[in-house]
Write an enzyme that holds these catalytic residues in place. Structure first.
Site, PDB file in Angstrom:
ATOM      1  N   CYS A   1      -6.114  -0.101   6.851  1.00 16.15           N
ATOM      2  CA  CYS A   1      -5.875   0.494   5.530  1.00 16.15           C
ATOM      3  C   CYS A   1      -7.010   1.478   5.183  1.00 16.15           C
ATOM      4  CB  CYS A   1      -5.789  -0.601   4.472  1.00 16.15           C
ATOM      5  SG  CYS A   1      -5.450   0.034   2.809  1.00 16.15           S
TER       6      CYS A   1
ATOM      7  N   ASP B   1       0.401   3.744   1.735  1.00 14.72           N
ATOM      8  CA  ASP B   1       0.364   4.299   3.097  1.00 14.72           C
ATOM      9  C   ASP B   1       1.777   4.585   3.616  1.00 14.72           C
ATOM     10  OD1 ASP B   1       0.203   4.395   6.064  1.00 14.72           O
ATOM     11  OD2 ASP B   1      -1.897   3.878   5.737  1.00 14.72           O
TER      12      ASP B   1
ATOM     13  N   CYS C   1       0.837  -1.194   0.000  1.00 14.22           N
ATOM     14  CA  CYS C   1       0.000   0.000   0.000  1.00 14.22           C
ATOM     15  C   CYS C   1       0.875   1.250   0.000  1.00 14.22           C
ATOM     16  CB  CYS C   1      -0.916   0.004   1.223  1.00 14.22           C
ATOM     17  SG  CYS C   1      -2.101   1.371   1.227  1.00 14.22           S
TER      18      CYS C   1
ATOM     19  N   HIS D   1      -2.214  -4.116   4.873  1.00 13.23           N
ATOM     20  CA  HIS D   1      -2.019  -3.728   6.276  1.00 13.23           C
ATOM     21  C   HIS D   1      -3.373  -3.462   6.917  1.00 13.23           C
ATOM     22  CE1 HIS D   1      -2.634   0.733   5.886  1.00 13.23           C
ATOM     23  NE2 HIS D   1      -2.435   0.435   4.613  1.00 13.23           N
TER      24      HIS D   1
ATOM     25  N   ARG E   1       2.939   4.721   6.402  1.00 14.48           N
ATOM     26  CA  ARG E   1       3.373   3.960   7.581  1.00 14.48           C
ATOM     27  C   ARG E   1       3.848   2.555   7.245  1.00 14.48           C
ATOM     28  NH1 ARG E   1      -2.301   4.758  10.415  1.00 14.48           N
ATOM     29  NH2 ARG E   1      -2.831   4.278   8.243  1.00 14.48           N
TER      30      ARG E   1
HETATM   31 CO    CO Z   1      -3.462   1.144   3.005  1.00 12.79          CO
END
Ligand code: CO
Length: 203
Positions: free
Chosen positions: A101, A44, A42, A98, A46
């Protein structure tokens, strides 16, 4: 105007630190890359591939998009897979979702989000494939976690079905596809145990 000068400063320190530890690092890496792993994760912020795998530059080939999807017509992702498998000859492809998400959450919340709804449509399709199982989970966090896992499992299947993966296995190339989920709250990866290493699927 705000600047990104601090990023150049960070970068200079980072490069100097690596050179101090390993003087030939960049010179050697600049000649070629030879990663054994393709990571599809992803976007993302993090979930940074290299950092959470403890890997240095050169060790993992990376593709990221919202909700770590491998769409059958996404030339961007398919080109990455093609290059990784046919040219770099990676031995492992890791699909990593994750928990928590935002893409999965947006696919579940029933609201309109604009352009991204088209991209998230594929997640909603996965919901439809597993509707009975997902509808039975009433806690929204648990429902989201389950959809995160089902999404990863679906994307593993998409990769296995891709023509270049089928060809690699037909040619006897050593290549495995793995499905993982990353836990934001403790930084630990969970293996969904859906790995596939050839034309015969085990699930
Ligand atoms: Co995500």
């Amino acid at each position: 105007m705000s600047t990104i000068n601090h990023l150049f400063e960070n970068n200079r320190k980072w490069a100097e630190k690596i050179k101090a530890e390993q003087p030939s690092f960049f010179a050697e890496l600049s000649r070629q890359q030879n990663p054994e792993y393709l990571w599809i994760g992803c976007s993302d912020s993090r979930v940074p591939a290299n950092e959470l795998l403890g890997m240095a530059p050169g060790e993992v080939f990376v593709h990221r998009n919202i909700a770590n999807q491998v769409i059958h017509t996404d030339l961007n992702c398919l080109s990455v897979i093609h290059f990784a498998v046919e040219i770099l000859k990676v031995k492992h492809i890791i699909i990593c979702g994750h928990y928590g998400c935002g893409g999965i959450g947006a696919a579940l919340d029933g609201k309109q989000h604009g352009l991204i709804d088209h991209w998230l449509r594929h997640i909603k399709d996965i919901y439809r494939f597993h509707q009975e199982k997902l509808d039975a989970v009433t806690n929204m966090q648990e429902k989201s976690n389950l959809l995160c896992e089902l999404n990863v499992i679906e994307q593993v299947a998409h990769i296995c079905d891709a023509s270049m993966i089928q060809k690699a296995w037909q040619d006897g190339q050593e290549l495995s596809v793995h499905g993982l989920v990353y836990k934001l709250h403790d930084g630990v990866l969970k293996d969904l145990k859906v790995s596939v290493s050839g034309l015969e699927r085990t699930y």
